[in-house]
Motif scaffolding. Structure first.
Motif, PDB file in Angstrom:
ATOM      1  N   ASN A  68      22.915  62.588 -17.034  1.00 53.33           N
ATOM      2  CA  ASN A  68      22.292  63.994 -16.304  1.00 53.33           C
ATOM      3  C   ASN A  68      22.084  64.837 -17.646  1.00 53.33           C
ATOM      4  OD1 ASN A  68      23.442  63.184 -14.364  1.00 53.33           O
ATOM      5  ND2 ASN A  68      26.024  62.913 -15.222  1.00 53.33           N
ATOM      6  N   ASN A  69      22.577  64.482 -19.186  1.00 50.98           N
ATOM      7  CA  ASN A  69      22.345  65.513 -20.026  1.00 50.98           C
ATOM      8  C   ASN A  69      21.540  65.728 -20.880  1.00 50.98           C
ATOM      9  OD1 ASN A  69      24.792  66.772 -19.143  1.00 50.98           O
ATOM     10  ND2 ASN A  69      26.184  66.127 -21.180  1.00 50.98           N
ATOM     11  N   TYR A  70      20.917  63.680 -21.289  1.00 51.46           N
ATOM     12  CA  TYR A  70      20.169  63.665 -21.311  1.00 51.46           C
ATOM     13  C   TYR A  70      19.006  62.270 -21.215  1.00 51.46           C
ATOM     14  CZ  TYR A  70      23.178  64.085 -25.881  1.00 51.46           C
ATOM     15  OH  TYR A  70      24.678  63.776 -27.096  1.00 51.46           O
ATOM     16  N   GLY A  71      18.969  62.708 -19.567  1.00 54.35           N
ATOM     17  CA  GLY A  71      17.840  62.407 -18.790  1.00 54.35           C
ATOM     18  C   GLY A  71      17.584  60.431 -19.747  1.00 54.35           C
ATOM     19  N   ILE A  72      18.637  60.361 -19.847  1.00 58.50           N
ATOM     20  CA  ILE A  72      18.316  58.403 -19.997  1.00 58.50           C
ATOM     21  C   ILE A  72      19.205  57.503 -18.257  1.00 58.50           C
ATOM     22  CG2 ILE A  72      18.549  56.180 -21.261  1.00 58.50           C
ATOM     23  CD1 ILE A  72      18.440  58.450 -23.672  1.00 58.50           C
ATOM     24  N   GLU A  73      18.888  57.017 -17.947  1.00 61.19           N
ATOM     25  CA  GLU A  73      19.511  56.016 -17.297  1.00 61.19           C
ATOM     26  C   GLU A  73      20.532  55.055 -17.974  1.00 61.19           C
ATOM     27  OE1 GLU A  73      21.144  56.045 -14.131  1.00 61.19           O
ATOM     28  OE2 GLU A  73      18.562  55.913 -14.057  1.00 61.19           O
ATOM     29  N   SER A  74      22.116  55.281 -16.960  1.00 60.51           N
ATOM     30  CA  SER A  74      22.726  54.710 -18.289  1.00 60.51           C
ATOM     31  C   SER A  74      23.720  53.469 -16.868  1.00 60.51           C
ATOM     32  CB  SER A  74      24.208  56.065 -18.062  1.00 60.51           C
ATOM     33  OG  SER A  74      24.681  56.128 -17.443  1.00 60.51           O
ATOM     34  N   VAL A  75      24.008  52.528 -17.340  1.00 64.81           N
ATOM     35  CA  VAL A  75      25.389  51.386 -17.731  1.00 64.81           C
ATOM     36  C   VAL A  75      26.547  51.708 -17.697  1.00 64.81           C
ATOM     37  CG1 VAL A  75      25.743  49.017 -17.441  1.00 64.81           C
ATOM     38  CG2 VAL A  75      23.179  50.286 -17.601  1.00 64.81           C
ATOM     39  N   ALA A  76      27.395  51.254 -17.167  1.00 64.67           N
ATOM     40  CA  ALA A  76      29.230  51.270 -17.443  1.00 64.67           C
ATOM     41  C   ALA A  76      29.764  49.930 -17.947  1.00 64.67           C
ATOM     42  CB  ALA A  76      29.786  52.561 -16.195  1.00 64.67           C
ATOM     43  N   HIS A  77      30.129  50.066 -18.771  1.00 64.83           N
ATOM     44  CA  HIS A  77      30.744  48.430 -18.803  1.00 64.83           C
ATOM     45  C   HIS A  77      32.168  48.773 -17.280  1.00 64.83           C
ATOM     46  CE1 HIS A  77      28.985  46.770 -22.298  1.00 64.83           C
ATOM     47  NE2 HIS A  77      28.090  47.930 -21.736  1.00 64.83           N
ATOM     48  N   LEU A  78      32.361  47.354 -17.078  1.00 64.49           N
ATOM     49  CA  LEU A  78      34.053  47.165 -16.142  1.00 64.49           C
ATOM     50  C   LEU A  78      34.326  46.367 -16.157  1.00 64.49           C
ATOM     51  CD1 LEU A  78      35.470  48.888 -14.465  1.00 64.49           C
ATOM     52  CD2 LEU A  78      33.943  48.456 -12.518  1.00 64.49           C
TER      53      LEU A  78
END
Length: 287
Positions: A68-78
């Motif tokens: 949301n701030n850097y405009g890069i797609e993110s992946v969260a580890h779970l």
């Protein structure tokens, strides 16, 4: 955006970072992200705390900021071994509210000092649960040299097929230092009917202690060429850093030439190393 869709258009470059061990130091990671932003990665993944600790709130905060701030797609580890179903449901809701669409579903490492919870024995159990309770792109881990707990490479691929069939949309490999292991693994996966994109996980090694820790944790094999490099430069930190970068670049160039779906760079939160590697390979990352 679902990161699995990016592979349709190009050789993917993604990065991995980890939250600081102390939440009070979380501002440091944003300085790292500001430097990594210039590499134009296709996505950045965020590990679950540090060393398996319970700093999952930092994972969500950082993954949300990347998107949301850097405009890069993110992946969260779970990782699921120490979570029950209600805890996972709460985390999925948090991801949804933050706009995080991509999850790296893991079993997680067994901690001898902690009794695992029993809701999720395997990563495939978590994958199925996420598919039933949310609309997420799911990434899975895979092991070119076989999982350390797997009795054979055949058994390892069989379990990976179960995980993919449960709903895994793409795969990222554990680090490796001999590309032949990756090519053999890719062939085994193809024969088994595993047809999702497979990114090669690459870790630049910049000191001897780092590689000794990785070998102990992951059981990866070190080729003679790599060992010779490490022995030659282990007492010269700057030379070791540069040699480690060069070795990683050689791996990546060969992988791209052989049609790898993508490169996942384990940055160890070190922008200098990531930028040096990117400068060497950026022209190869073409559609």
């Amino acid at each position: 955006m679902r990161t699995s869709e990016i592979f349709n258009n190009k050789t993917v470059l993604s990065l991995e970072i980890f939250p600081p061990r102390r939440t009070a130091s979380i501002g440091i990671i944003y300085k790292t992200l500001e430097e990594l932003q210039g590499l134009n990665p296709d996505f950045i993944s965020v590990t679950y705390g540090a060393g398996g600790s319970e700093t999952n709130t930092a994972t969500l905060e950082i993954a949300s900021a990347i998107k949301n701030n850097y405009g890069i797609e993110s992946v969260a580890h779970l990782p699921c071994i120490n979570l029950n179903k209600d805890e996972v449901l709460n985390m999925l809701e948090g991801f949804k509210q933050a706009g995080v669409e991509n999850i790296l579903a893991l079993r997680g490492d067994v901690n001898p000092a902690r009794v695992p919870k029993q809701d999720f024995r395997y990563a495939s159990d978590l994958v199925s649960f996420i598919k039933e309770n949310g609309d997420f792109n799911i990434i899975g881990a895979c092991y070119p040299e076989g999982h350390s707990e797997s009795p054979s490479l055949l058994d390892d691929i069989r379990h990976l097929k179960i995980k993919v069939d449960a709903g895994t949309d793409q795969l990222i490999t554990q680090l490796f230092f001999d590309n032949s292991y990756f090519y053999s693994f890719r062939e085994r996966a193809s024969v088994a009917g595993i047809n999702v994109a497979i990114e090669a996980g690459i870790m630049p090694v910049v000191n001897k202690r780092q590689i000794e820790r990785m070998v102990a944790l992951c059981g990866v094999k070190l080729p003679k060429k790599f060992v010779t490099m490490m022995e030659r430069y282990e007492n010269n930190p700057e030379a070791m850093r540069d040699a480690g970068i060069a070795y990683a670049v050689d791996q990546i160039v060969d992988l791209i030439a052989q049609g790898v779906d993508g490169i996942h760079l384990y940055t160890m939160n070190n922008p200098y190393i990531a930028k040096k590697i990117y400068a060497a390979i950026s022209t190869l990352l073409v559609a």
